[in-house]
Design a protein around this motif. Structure first.
Motif, PDB file in Angstrom:
ATOM      1  N   LEU A  17       0.839  -1.195   0.000  1.00 16.08           N
ATOM      2  CA  LEU A  17       0.000   0.000   0.000  1.00 16.08           C
ATOM      3  C   LEU A  17       0.875   1.247   0.000  1.00 16.08           C
ATOM      4  CD1 LEU A  17      -2.850  -0.709   2.578  1.00 16.08           C
ATOM      5  CD2 LEU A  17      -3.056  -0.447   0.101  1.00 16.08           C
ATOM      6  N   TYR A  18       0.483   2.241  -0.787  1.00 14.78           N
ATOM      7  CA  TYR A  18       1.243   3.489  -0.799  1.00 14.78           C
ATOM      8  C   TYR A  18       1.134   4.187   0.557  1.00 14.78           C
ATOM      9  CZ  TYR A  18       3.102   8.009  -1.647  1.00 14.78           C
ATOM     10  OH  TYR A  18       3.889   9.135  -1.541  1.00 14.78           O
ATOM     11  N   ASN A  19       2.276   4.674   1.025  1.00 10.16           N
ATOM     12  CA  ASN A  19       2.317   5.430   2.274  1.00 10.16           C
ATOM     13  C   ASN A  19       3.433   6.460   2.129  1.00 10.16           C
ATOM     14  OD1 ASN A  19       3.245   6.233   4.910  1.00 10.16           O
ATOM     15  ND2 ASN A  19       2.001   4.571   5.759  1.00 10.16           N
ATOM     16  N   GLY A  58      -9.105  -0.312  -6.657  1.00 10.00           N
ATOM     17  CA  GLY A  58      -8.143   0.409  -5.817  1.00 10.00           C
ATOM     18  C   GLY A  58      -6.774  -0.242  -5.797  1.00 10.00           C
ATOM     19  N   LYS A  61      -4.982   0.838  -8.898  1.00 13.02           N
ATOM     20  CA  LYS A  61      -4.655   2.274  -8.812  1.00 13.02           C
ATOM     21  C   LYS A  61      -3.501   2.503  -7.843  1.00 13.02           C
ATOM     22  CE  LYS A  61      -5.742   6.744  -9.374  1.00 13.02           C
ATOM     23  NZ  LYS A  61      -5.187   7.423  -8.198  1.00 13.02           N
ATOM     24  N   ASN A  62      -3.492   1.736  -6.745  1.00 12.66           N
ATOM     25  CA  ASN A  62      -2.394   1.837  -5.787  1.00 12.66           C
ATOM     26  C   ASN A  62      -1.048   1.554  -6.468  1.00 12.66           C
ATOM     27  OD1 ASN A  62      -1.266   1.730  -2.898  1.00 12.66           O
ATOM     28  ND2 ASN A  62      -0.688  -0.264  -3.703  1.00 12.66           N
ATOM     29  N   ASP A  65      -0.149   4.443  -8.625  1.00 13.12           N
ATOM     30  CA  ASP A  65       0.259   5.570  -7.775  1.00 13.12           C
ATOM     31  C   ASP A  65       1.717   5.404  -7.318  1.00 13.12           C
ATOM     32  OD1 ASP A  65      -2.226   6.711  -8.100  1.00 13.12           O
ATOM     33  OD2 ASP A  65      -3.033   5.927  -6.225  1.00 13.12           O
ATOM     34  N   TRP A  66       2.084   4.211  -6.881  1.00 14.03           N
ATOM     35  CA  TRP A  66       3.489   3.971  -6.515  1.00 14.03           C
ATOM     36  C   TRP A  66       4.406   4.173  -7.730  1.00 14.03           C
ATOM     37  CZ3 TRP A  66       6.524   4.345  -2.690  1.00 14.03           C
ATOM     38  CH2 TRP A  66       6.248   3.852  -1.418  1.00 14.03           C
TER      39      TRP A  66
END
Ligand SMILES: Cc1cc2nc3c(=O)[nH]c(=O)nc-3n(C[C@H](O)[C@H](O)[C@H](O)COP(=O)(O)O)c2cc1C
Length: 163
Positions: A17-19, A58, A61-62, A65-66
């Motif tokens: 997960l992006y963080n 999602g 998309k995650n 996004d990364w």
């Protein structure tokens, strides 16, 4: 795939997960860095994604996004890169709403979205043989036509130097 072209399958399964805090502390994870390099080395990108709740998933998309981090590397990975979107769904609409939802994402990343074709595979469960391979002749023909169109576009684009 058309003669002379190669499809390299890649997975998003190892992408966390992006963080933003993790990114600030450790940069992009190895699985993301590897996939970014694979996209940057390719002449084009084919995104094959399901549809979740009438939009893009999602989890997919995650991953994108990364792959768009850090922002200074977006040009290397995505800008001007030919992108095609495809998908299959159990219902009757073949991921059309997911595919539409991807459009602003790839526009934002500056990708070169191929406008020439659509691959919307509906009622997918009935098209797969017992070996897990696509068995339906019409769908196979549609996949071949789609890939031939995209590969022609990729070849045309790579023959033209960027402005
Ligand atoms: C949370 C969720 C939402 C879904 N929403 C849709 C949808 O809106 N339209 C559709 O055609 N299929 C939908 N499906 C069915 C998926 O297309 C199907 O489960 C597909 O196999 C998902 O691929 P996956 O196994 O790689 O997740 C949904 C599935 C899940 C798990």
């Amino acid at each position: 795939m058309p003669a002379g072209s190669q499809l390299q399958l890649e997975s998003i399964a190892a992408i966390p997960l992006y963080n933003g805090d993790d990114e600030a502390a450790g940069g992009v994870p190895p699985a993301v860095a590897r996939l970014k390099d694979a996209i940057a080395a390719a002449d084009g990108l084919l995104l094959v994604s399901p549809e979740y709740n009438n939009s893009l998933p999602g989890v997919t998309k995650n991953a994108i996004d990364w792959l768009s981090r850090p922002a200074s590397d977006v040009a290397r990975v995505f800008r001007g890169r030919p992108v095609a979107i495809a998908g299959a769904s159990p219902g009757g609409f073949g991921t059309i709403l997911s595919q539409n939802a991807w459009l602003p994402v790839f526009r934002t990343l500056g990708a070169d979205l191929w406008p020439g074709g659509r691959l919307l595979v509906s009622r997918a469960a009935g098209l797969i043989g017992p070996d897990g391979e696509l068995a339906d002749r019409d769908t196979l023909a549609a996949v071949e036509k789609f890939m031939a169109g995209f590969v022609s576009y990729v070849r045309l684009r790579s023959a033209v130097p960027p402005a």
